[in-house]
Design a protein around this motif. Structure first.
Motif, short mmCIF file in Angstrom:
data_model
loop_
_atom_site.label_atom_id
_atom_site.label_comp_id
_atom_site.label_asym_id
_atom_site.label_seq_id
_atom_site.Cartn_x
_atom_site.Cartn_y
_atom_site.Cartn_z
N LEU A 83 0.82 -1.21 0.00
CA LEU A 83 0.00 0.00 0.00
C LEU A 83 0.86 1.27 0.00
CD1 LEU A 83 -2.68 -0.94 2.69
CD2 LEU A 83 -2.95 -0.97 0.22
N GLY A 84 0.32 2.28 -0.64
CA GLY A 84 0.95 3.59 -0.60
C GLY A 84 0.55 4.32 0.67
N LEU A 85 1.08 5.51 0.87
CA LEU A 85 0.80 6.27 2.09
C LEU A 85 -0.68 6.59 2.25
CD1 LEU A 85 1.94 7.74 4.54
CD2 LEU A 85 2.29 9.75 3.10
N LYS A 86 -1.32 7.06 1.19
CA LYS A 86 -2.73 7.42 1.26
C LYS A 86 -3.60 6.18 1.53
CE LYS A 86 -6.47 9.69 -1.31
NZ LYS A 86 -7.45 9.17 -0.42
N GLU A 87 -3.31 5.06 0.84
CA GLU A 87 -4.10 3.84 1.02
C GLU A 87 -3.96 3.30 2.44
OE1 GLU A 87 -1.96 4.26 -1.55
OE2 GLU A 87 -3.27 4.31 -3.30
N ALA A 88 -2.73 3.35 2.97
CA ALA A 88 -2.49 2.86 4.34
C ALA A 88 -3.21 3.75 5.35
CB ALA A 88 -0.99 2.83 4.63
N LYS A 89 -3.20 5.07 5.13
CA LYS A 89 -3.90 6.00 6.03
C LYS A 89 -5.40 5.76 5.97
CE LYS A 89 -4.68 10.90 6.99
NZ LYS A 89 -6.11 10.74 7.19
N ASP A 90 -5.95 5.55 4.77
CA ASP A 90 -7.37 5.28 4.62
C ASP A 90 -7.76 3.97 5.31
OD1 ASP A 90 -7.61 7.60 3.15
OD2 ASP A 90 -7.67 6.59 1.20
N LEU A 91 -6.88 2.97 5.24
CA LEU A 91 -7.15 1.70 5.90
C LEU A 91 -7.21 1.89 7.42
CD1 LEU A 91 -5.83 -1.67 4.77
CD2 LEU A 91 -5.91 -1.21 7.18
N VAL A 92 -6.27 2.65 7.98
CA VAL A 92 -6.26 2.90 9.43
C VAL A 92 -7.49 3.70 9.83
CG1 VAL A 92 -5.05 4.10 11.29
CG2 VAL A 92 -3.76 2.74 9.65
N ASP A 93 -7.85 4.72 9.05
CA ASP A 93 -9.02 5.55 9.37
C ASP A 93 -10.33 4.78 9.22
OD1 ASP A 93 -7.39 7.70 9.93
OD2 ASP A 93 -7.60 8.61 7.93
N GLY A 94 -10.36 3.81 8.33
CA GLY A 94 -11.59 3.06 8.08
C GLY A 94 -11.68 1.73 8.82
N ALA A 95 -10.81 1.53 9.81
CA ALA A 95 -10.80 0.25 10.54
C ALA A 95 -12.17 0.00 11.17
CB ALA A 95 -9.72 0.28 11.61
N PRO A 96 -12.64 -1.22 11.25
CA PRO A 96 -11.98 -2.49 10.96
C PRO A 96 -12.02 -2.85 9.47
CG PRO A 96 -14.13 -2.92 11.89
CD PRO A 96 -13.94 -1.42 11.87
N LYS A 97 -10.85 -3.20 8.95
CA LYS A 97 -10.70 -3.62 7.56
C LYS A 97 -9.60 -4.67 7.46
CE LYS A 97 -12.28 0.34 4.92
NZ LYS A 97 -11.96 1.24 3.84
N PRO A 98 -9.73 -5.58 6.49
CA PRO A 98 -8.67 -6.59 6.32
C PRO A 98 -7.38 -5.96 5.82
CG PRO A 98 -10.48 -6.95 4.76
CD PRO A 98 -10.86 -5.78 5.60
N ILE A 99 -6.28 -6.41 6.38
CA ILE A 99 -4.95 -5.94 5.96
C ILE A 99 -4.43 -6.82 4.84
CG2 ILE A 99 -2.55 -5.59 6.67
CD1 ILE A 99 -3.63 -5.19 9.53
N LYS A 100 -4.41 -8.14 5.12
CA LYS A 100 -3.89 -9.10 4.16
C LYS A 100 -4.74 -10.37 4.26
CE LYS A 100 0.80 -9.36 2.50
NZ LYS A 100 2.20 -9.63 2.77
N GLU A 101 -5.09 -10.93 3.10
CA GLU A 101 -5.93 -12.12 3.06
C GLU A 101 -5.16 -13.28 2.45
OE1 GLU A 101 -9.24 -10.72 0.77
OE2 GLU A 101 -10.24 -9.90 2.52
N GLY A 102 -5.49 -14.49 2.89
CA GLY A 102 -4.91 -15.70 2.32
C GLY A 102 -3.44 -15.91 2.65
N VAL A 103 -3.04 -15.54 3.87
CA VAL A 103 -1.64 -15.70 4.28
C VAL A 103 -1.50 -16.90 5.22
CG1 VAL A 103 -1.06 -13.27 3.98
CG2 VAL A 103 -1.88 -14.05 6.18
N ALA A 104 -0.27 -17.38 5.35
CA ALA A 104 0.02 -18.49 6.25
C ALA A 104 -0.10 -18.02 7.70
CB ALA A 104 1.42 -19.02 5.99
N LYS A 105 -0.29 -18.97 8.60
CA LYS A 105 -0.49 -18.65 10.01
C LYS A 105 0.69 -17.88 10.59
CE LYS A 105 -1.88 -20.77 14.36
NZ LYS A 105 -2.29 -21.99 15.03
N GLU A 106 1.91 -18.30 10.26
CA GLU A 106 3.10 -17.63 10.79
C GLU A 106 3.17 -16.17 10.34
OE1 GLU A 106 3.39 -20.60 8.93
OE2 GLU A 106 3.37 -21.81 10.75
N GLU A 107 2.89 -15.94 9.06
CA GLU A 107 2.92 -14.57 8.54
C GLU A 107 1.82 -13.73 9.17
OE1 GLU A 107 2.75 -12.09 4.31
OE2 GLU A 107 2.66 -14.27 4.27
N ALA A 108 0.64 -14.32 9.36
CA ALA A 108 -0.47 -13.59 9.98
C ALA A 108 -0.12 -13.19 11.41
CB ALA A 108 -1.73 -14.46 9.96
N GLU A 109 0.49 -14.11 12.16
CA GLU A 109 0.87 -13.79 13.53
C GLU A 109 1.95 -12.71 13.58
OE1 GLU A 109 1.89 -17.65 15.06
OE2 GLU A 109 -0.19 -18.14 15.51
N GLU A 110 2.88 -12.76 12.62
CA GLU A 110 3.95 -11.75 12.56
C GLU A 110 3.37 -10.36 12.27
OE1 GLU A 110 7.72 -10.81 9.69
OE2 GLU A 110 7.31 -12.91 10.15
#
Length: 125
Positions: A83-110
Motif C-alpha cells: 500500500l501507498g501512504l494514502k491507502e495505508a492512512k485510509d485503511l487505518v481511518d476506516g478500521a476495521p478492515k482486512p490488511i492481508k488475506e490468504g496468508v500463512a499462520k506464521e505470517e499472519a501472527e507476525e
C-alpha cells in the motif's frame, strides 16, 4: 455377437493382444482402466482421522483499531503490504478492515505482532 461370444473371443487372445485392446478401448471412449484410488482417501469410520477437524491453512489479518499512534501503524502497514501512504492512512481511518488475506499462520501472527507493537489492534480470522 452376444456377450458369451465376446468373452470366448477375449479368452483366445494373447496378453499383447489384450493390452492393445485395452489401449484401443481407452482411446475410443476417453477412459482409463487404472483402478481408482478412492479407498486411500476415505477416512476410516470412527478412526482418529474422522474425528480431526480440517486444519485451516489460509488466514486473514484484520486491523480492528488504528490506536493512538496512527502514524506508526501506517508505517507498519506500508512495510507488510504494497500500500501507498494514502491507502495505508485510509485503511487505518476506516478500521476495521482486512490488511492481508490468504496468508500463512506464521505470517499472519507476525503481521499482528507488528501492528500491536506500533499501537494498533489486529485480529486473525
Amino acid at each position: 455377437m452376444n456377450k458369451e461370444q465376446l468373452i470366448e473371443t477375449i479368452e483366445k487372445m494373447s496378453v499383447l493382444e489384450l493390452a492393445d485392446l485395452v489401449k484401443a478401448l481407452e482411446e475410443k471412449f476417453g477412459v482409463s482402466a487404472a483402478m481408482p484410488m478412492m479407498m486411500g482417501a476415505m477416512p476410516a469410520a470412527g478412526g482418529d482421522e474422522a474425528e480431526k477437524k480440517e486444519e485451516k491453512t489460509s488466514f486473514t489479518v484484520e486491523l480492528t483499531e488504528g490506536g493512538s499512534q496512527k502514524i506508526q501503524v501506517i508505517k507498519v502497514l506500508r512495510e507488510v503490504t504494497t500500500l501507498g501512504l494514502k491507502e495505508a492512512k485510509d485503511l487505518v481511518d476506516g478500521a476495521p478492515k482486512p490488511i492481508k488475506e490468504g496468508v500463512a499462520k506464521e505470517e499472519a501472527e507476525e503481521i499482528k505482532k507488528k501492528i500491536e507493537a506500533a499501537g494498533g489492534k489486529a485480529t486473525i480470522k
